[in-house]
Design an enzyme around this catalytic site. Structure first.
Site, PDB file in Angstrom:
ATOM      1  N   VAL A  81      14.105  23.362   1.614  1.00 56.51           N
ATOM      2  CA  VAL A  81      13.472  22.210   2.250  1.00 56.51           C
ATOM      3  C   VAL A  81      13.300  22.506   3.730  1.00 56.51           C
ATOM      4  O   VAL A  81      14.186  23.075   4.361  1.00 56.51           O
ATOM      5  CB  VAL A  81      14.287  20.903   2.022  1.00 56.51           C
ATOM      6  CG1 VAL A  81      15.679  21.006   2.586  1.00 56.51           C
ATOM      7  CG2 VAL A  81      13.563  19.694   2.592  1.00 56.51           C
ATOM      8  N   VAL A  82      12.128  22.147   4.235  1.00 56.26           N
ATOM      9  CA  VAL A  82      11.853  22.233   5.666  1.00 56.26           C
ATOM     10  C   VAL A  82      11.392  20.837   6.087  1.00 56.26           C
ATOM     11  O   VAL A  82      10.468  20.282   5.484  1.00 56.26           O
ATOM     12  CB  VAL A  82      10.765  23.281   5.990  1.00 56.26           C
ATOM     13  CG1 VAL A  82      10.584  23.404   7.497  1.00 56.26           C
ATOM     14  CG2 VAL A  82      11.108  24.632   5.376  1.00 56.26           C
ATOM     15  N   HIS A  89       7.880  24.936  14.833  1.00 53.84           N
ATOM     16  CA  HIS A  89       8.723  25.690  13.907  1.00 53.84           C
ATOM     17  C   HIS A  89       8.415  25.324  12.447  1.00 53.84           C
ATOM     18  O   HIS A  89       8.368  26.189  11.579  1.00 53.84           O
ATOM     19  CB  HIS A  89      10.189  25.407  14.240  1.00 53.84           C
ATOM     20  CG  HIS A  89      11.165  26.173  13.416  1.00 53.84           C
ATOM     21  ND1 HIS A  89      11.765  25.641  12.301  1.00 53.84           N
ATOM     22  CD2 HIS A  89      11.641  27.432  13.542  1.00 53.84           C
ATOM     23  CE1 HIS A  89      12.576  26.546  11.769  1.00 53.84           C
ATOM     24  NE2 HIS A  89      12.522  27.636  12.506  1.00 53.84           N
TER      25      HIS A  89
END
Length: 156
Positions: A81-82, A89
């Site tokens: 997960v981001v 970023h």
């Protein structure tokens, strides 16, 4: 989150296949739930030969997936997960991980289940993680997709 138009994938029987589940360590509440969903899907498919490998973050998923594909695993499931922050970023990690996982699959011919959540906030991630209150279980779904793709490819 739309969810609209999602196919209902049959849970393929896949006894005898080897699966690598590669999972990031960031956001353990989410990633641990994604791994649990993947393990449920593997059990429902009759897969008993699998290994869970943890890597530091989502950026590291492609290289671990490549090593798994080259090591003889029949399918790979990539979980992570981001969550969007205040810097670019998010875009860099999401794009690099997505491109890398696609390259692994196309270059090796080994199906890679894409269980990388790219979310704007924590509630979105939790809602996709397969927790008791979640609306979706992307760990389960990405594992189903990898196994269904493997079975389809073998039928060609």
């Amino acid at each position: 989150m739309s969810g609209s138009g999602a196919p209902r994938i049959q849970i393929p029987r896949a006894e005898g296949v080897r699966v690598a589940v590669i999972a990031a360590q960031w956001h353990p509440t989410v990633t641990d739930a994604l791994v649990a969903g993947a393990e449920r899907a593997l059990a429902d498919s009759g897969v008993t030969d699998y290994k869970v490998i943890r890597v530091p973050g989502s950026f590291e998923l492609p290289v671990a997936a490549l090593h798994a594909a080259r090591s003889g695993y029949d399918a790979v499931v990539a979980l992570g997960v981001v969550i969007r922050g205040d810097t670019p970023h998010f875009e860099y990690v999401c794009q690099a991980a997505t491109d890398g996982l696609m390259r692994v699959s196309v270059n090796t011919g080994v199906p890679v289940g894409f269980g990388l959540l790219t979310c704007d906030n924590d509630p979105q991630a939790l809602d996709r993680a397969g927790l008791p209150d979640s609306r979706e279980d992307k760990g389960y779904e990405s594992t189903q997709a990898a196994l269904a793709t493997l079975i389809a490819a073998r039928a060609l």
